[in-house]
Write a protein that holds these residues in place. Structure first.
Motif, mmCIF file in Angstrom:
data_model
loop_
_atom_site.group_PDB
_atom_site.id
_atom_site.type_symbol
_atom_site.label_atom_id
_atom_site.label_comp_id
_atom_site.label_asym_id
_atom_site.label_seq_id
_atom_site.Cartn_x
_atom_site.Cartn_y
_atom_site.Cartn_z
ATOM 1 N N UNK A 3 66.051 25.875 35.317
ATOM 2 C CA UNK A 3 67.316 24.896 34.858
ATOM 3 C C UNK A 3 65.587 24.171 34.741
ATOM 4 N N UNK A 4 65.698 24.074 33.637
ATOM 5 C CA UNK A 4 64.435 23.562 33.230
ATOM 6 C C UNK A 4 64.160 21.439 32.962
ATOM 7 N N UNK A 5 63.968 21.019 33.201
ATOM 8 C CA UNK A 5 64.199 19.201 32.836
ATOM 9 C C UNK A 5 62.604 18.940 32.315
ATOM 10 N N UNK A 6 63.006 18.182 30.812
ATOM 11 C CA UNK A 6 61.925 17.486 29.891
ATOM 12 C C UNK A 6 62.028 16.504 30.362
ATOM 13 N N UNK A 36 65.598 14.294 27.838
ATOM 14 C CA UNK A 36 65.498 13.044 27.445
ATOM 15 C C UNK A 36 64.461 12.103 27.867
ATOM 16 N N UNK A 37 65.308 11.297 27.093
ATOM 17 C CA UNK A 37 63.760 9.940 26.460
ATOM 18 C C UNK A 37 63.760 9.778 27.537
ATOM 19 N N UNK A 38 62.230 9.028 28.196
ATOM 20 C CA UNK A 38 61.337 8.543 29.043
ATOM 21 C C UNK A 38 62.585 7.263 29.525
ATOM 22 N N UNK A 39 62.821 6.352 28.283
ATOM 23 C CA UNK A 39 64.138 5.290 28.362
ATOM 24 C C UNK A 39 65.246 5.557 29.539
#
Length: 149
Positions: A3-6, A36-39
């Protein structure tokens, strides 16, 4: 499955585009991806990831974007031992030659404090990713995957 998370922060859309290229490259290599967006990112976002990626622009005079400030501080307190990480920055070296991709450098330093393994050199992209940058990003992803195996 790996799993990669960005996590990405974008102001002009350049870094969002970069994060999409990264997501596509991971998927093309059979890796599950969450982007996911930083927010929407919390410091524990990477907790169940094998590969941790952060894509950011640099704000003003070398600052971390506002929507990533808390994440940056809290990330340094996380234990990401056993995970690999990579950072991508976008910037404008003509407008900000002294601060080009400084936020990406700051995140590289933050990840180093988490115990995660740096799997690839920080990628610095001039503004929007072009075809050459896309190839660099694909190679970056392959390096991260190989380090996670």
């Amino acid at each position: 499955m790996t799993l990669a998370k960005i996590v990405y922060a974008t102001n002009t859309g350049n870094t969002e585009g970069i994060s999409e290229i990264l997501e596509d490259a991971f998927e093309a290599n059979g890796i599950d991806v969450e982007r996911v967006d930083a927010d929407d990112a919390e410091a524990d976002f990477y907790e169940d990831a094998d590969i941790c990626v952060l894509a950011t622009y640099t704000d003003g005079d070398g600052e971390i974007p506002f929507d990533l400030e808390d994440f940056h501080e809290e990330l340094q307190e996380e234990d990401l031992s056993g995970k690999v990480y990579g950072v991508v920055g976008s910037g404008d070296s003509e407008l900000y030659p002294d601060y080009f991709c400084h936020a990406a450098i700051a995140f590289d330093e933050a990840f180093a404090k988490t115990g995660a393994k740096k799997a690839a050199e920080t990628v610095k992209i001039e503004n929007e990713a072009d075809d050459d940058d896309e190839e660099v990003l694909k190679a970056f992803v392959k390096t991260l995957i190989e380090a996670a195996e």
